[in-house]
Design a protein around this motif. Structure first.
Motif, short mmCIF file in Angstrom:
data_model
loop_
_atom_site.label_atom_id
_atom_site.label_comp_id
_atom_site.label_asym_id
_atom_site.label_seq_id
_atom_site.Cartn_x
_atom_site.Cartn_y
_atom_site.Cartn_z
N LEU A 219 0.82 -1.30 -0.02
CA LEU A 219 -0.03 -0.06 0.05
C LEU A 219 0.87 1.11 0.02
O LEU A 219 0.44 2.19 -0.58
N ALA A 220 2.04 1.06 0.70
CA ALA A 220 2.92 2.28 0.79
C ALA A 220 3.70 2.29 -0.46
O ALA A 220 4.18 3.64 -1.02
N ASP A 221 3.92 1.46 -1.40
CA ASP A 221 4.74 1.46 -2.65
C ASP A 221 3.92 0.84 -3.59
O ASP A 221 4.33 -0.69 -3.76
N ALA A 222 3.27 1.12 -4.55
CA ALA A 222 2.36 0.16 -5.56
C ALA A 222 3.41 -0.31 -6.62
O ALA A 222 2.98 -1.51 -7.10
N ASP A 223 4.68 0.07 -6.53
CA ASP A 223 5.38 -0.63 -7.47
C ASP A 223 6.33 -1.93 -6.95
O ASP A 223 6.98 -2.52 -7.78
N LEU A 224 5.88 -1.99 -5.77
CA LEU A 224 6.58 -3.23 -4.95
C LEU A 224 6.45 -4.42 -5.61
O LEU A 224 5.33 -4.58 -6.08
N GLU A 225 7.22 -5.28 -5.78
CA GLU A 225 6.92 -6.70 -6.57
C GLU A 225 7.07 -7.53 -5.31
O GLU A 225 8.17 -8.22 -4.75
N LEU A 226 5.89 -8.16 -4.95
CA LEU A 226 5.73 -9.08 -3.63
C LEU A 226 5.40 -10.34 -3.88
O LEU A 226 4.85 -10.80 -4.71
N SER A 227 6.33 -11.26 -3.18
CA SER A 227 6.21 -12.72 -2.98
C SER A 227 5.64 -12.96 -1.54
O SER A 227 6.10 -12.69 -0.80
N LEU A 228 4.64 -13.69 -1.51
CA LEU A 228 3.93 -14.09 -0.25
C LEU A 228 4.47 -15.62 -0.07
O LEU A 228 3.78 -16.55 -0.79
N LEU A 229 5.09 -16.07 0.83
CA LEU A 229 5.48 -17.43 1.16
C LEU A 229 4.93 -18.09 2.60
O LEU A 229 4.99 -17.38 3.44
N ASP A 230 4.38 -19.23 2.45
CA ASP A 230 3.92 -19.83 3.62
C ASP A 230 3.60 -21.50 3.30
O ASP A 230 3.46 -21.82 2.39
N SER A 231 3.73 -22.05 4.59
CA SER A 231 3.58 -23.50 4.40
C SER A 231 2.19 -24.04 4.67
O SER A 231 1.64 -24.86 4.32
N SER A 232 1.18 -22.81 4.87
CA SER A 232 -0.14 -23.33 5.22
C SER A 232 -1.10 -23.10 4.02
O SER A 232 -1.10 -21.73 3.32
#
Ligand SMILES: C[S@@+](CC[C@H](N)C(=O)[O-])C[C@H]1O[C@@H](n2cnc3c(N)ncnc32)[C@H](O)[C@@H]1O
Length: 348
Positions: A219-232
């Motif tokens: 939300l603070a940086d719309a250009d950010l390239e995000l990966s979300l990692l979890d085992s669940s």
């Protein structure tokens, strides 16, 4: 063999040659024992670490938020989940999908609360019976699934929101997800620190749970390239729903630790896990600190929050040349690490 699996095997004669669906199997050889004599056994797990373990042991399994029911299973074997609301959600999904003539076995340890499960079973089944008690575990059988209410995963979503970068971030979480329906106090301390640090570029939210840390940064940086990692699987499904709700995009990575991570990140942010399955275990965090440097871009940084009494800062100092304590509010520590120490076997 775990106690709960031993109790299943003590009652194997009741199963004859029936096809089975085992839900959230433990990391042991139960599936192999049940498959002897040609019995058809399918495995479904919500935990990617268990999924990897089962695959390595030679058992095919499905990694999924809600077990797929095909209708041909005669017995569904469920290992008692740690969270009661996840148990209720699972029982609802199974009772709504299974054949009317099939049965469900629920097995678990006394210390995990199996003795209080009949009341949950009775909400979804007409007949519930205690079959066996042994090895500090109990096994219940439930028949006559009640099917008045069709199952909808959305019924189990909890909606909550927070302010991030002056905007509202709307979160949707499912049972079994860390801090279901709320912002964890340690995570909140990390969000305050990240609001100053302003992560940008390629960002990995390791052990993301609901994904709140990564999404707040986005939300603070719309250009950010995000990966979300979890085992669940339930955490990743919650992330998927929250991303859609906020019209955000990110890569979802099912992974046991960093095993499925790839590429390099400018920032890795995390509130790392302190248990594995139902047991407290700092091993996932320790492995993460050991491996994380190999996934950092040049000048990349790791920022983590943890309970102050945990030895994470020393562990990070073993792996990184630059380690700074940024904050220590309300029993939490925030530590930033960069410049991984050279190691044999580091990726080029
Ligand atoms: C302390 S919670 C943090 C969740 C979220 N970042 C937050 O702050 O609300 C830790 C997360 O680690 C995940 N986890 C546990 N073991 C894991 C493993 N082996 N690999 C990846 N994630 C794991 C859990 O599913 C949980 O979502």
């Amino acid at each position: 063999m775990e106690g709960a699996s031993q109790v299943i095997l003590r009652n194997e004669n009741r199963l004859a040659g029936e096809s089975l669906l085992v839900i959230d199997p433990l990391r042991d050889m139960l599936a192999g024992r049940l498959q002897r004599d040609g019995r058809e056994v399918r495995l479904s797990t919500q935990d990617f670490a268990a999924f990897r373990w089962l695959e390595a042991a030679g058992f095919g399994a499905s990694f999924e938020a809600v077990p797929e029911i095909r209708g041909e299973e005669r017995t569904l074997v469920v290992n008692l989940p740690r969270e009661k609301d996840r148990l209720v959600m699972l029982l609802h999904a199974l009772a709504a999908g299974m054949s009317r003539t099939a049965r469900l076995w629920l097995v678990g340890e006394n210390r995990a609360g199996i003795r209080s499960s009949p009341r949950h079973l009775q909400s979804f089944f007409g007949a519930v019976e205690l079959l066996d008690k042994a090895r500090h575990c109990a096994l219940y059988e439930a028949r006559e699934p009640l099917s008045e209410r069709p199952f909808e995963l959305a019924e189990y979503e909890m909606r909550w929101s927070l302010k991030a970068a002056g905007r509202e971030l709307r979160m949707l979480t499912l049972p079994g997800v860390f801090a279901h329906g709320r912002l964890d106090s340690g995570t909140e301390v990390l969000l305050e620190a990240l609001a100053q640090l302003r992560p940008a570029g390629r960002v990995l939210d390791f052990a993301c749970g609901s994904g709140v840390i990564g999404m707040a940064a986005m939300l603070a940086d719309a250009d950010l390239e995000l990966s979300l990692l979890d085992s669940s699987a339930l955490a990743l499904e919650s992330c998927r729903r929250s991303l859609r709700e906020n019209a955000l995009q990110a890569t979802l990575l099912p992974s046991d630790g960093l095993t499925n991570a790839a590429g390099r990140y400018d920032w890795i942010v995390s509130n790392p896990p302190f248990h594995r399955g139902v047991r407290n275990d700092l091993g996932v965090a320790e492995d993460f600190f050991r491996e994380a440097g190999t996934f950092l871009a040049e000048n990349g940084k790791i920022v983590v929050v943890f309970n102050r009494h945990l030895p994470y800062q020393q562990w990070l100092q073993r792996e990184f040349a630059q380690v700074d304590r940024l904050d220590a509010n309300g029993g939490y520590a925030i530590v930033r690490a960069s410049h991984p120490r050279p190691r044999c076997g580091n990726r080029a």
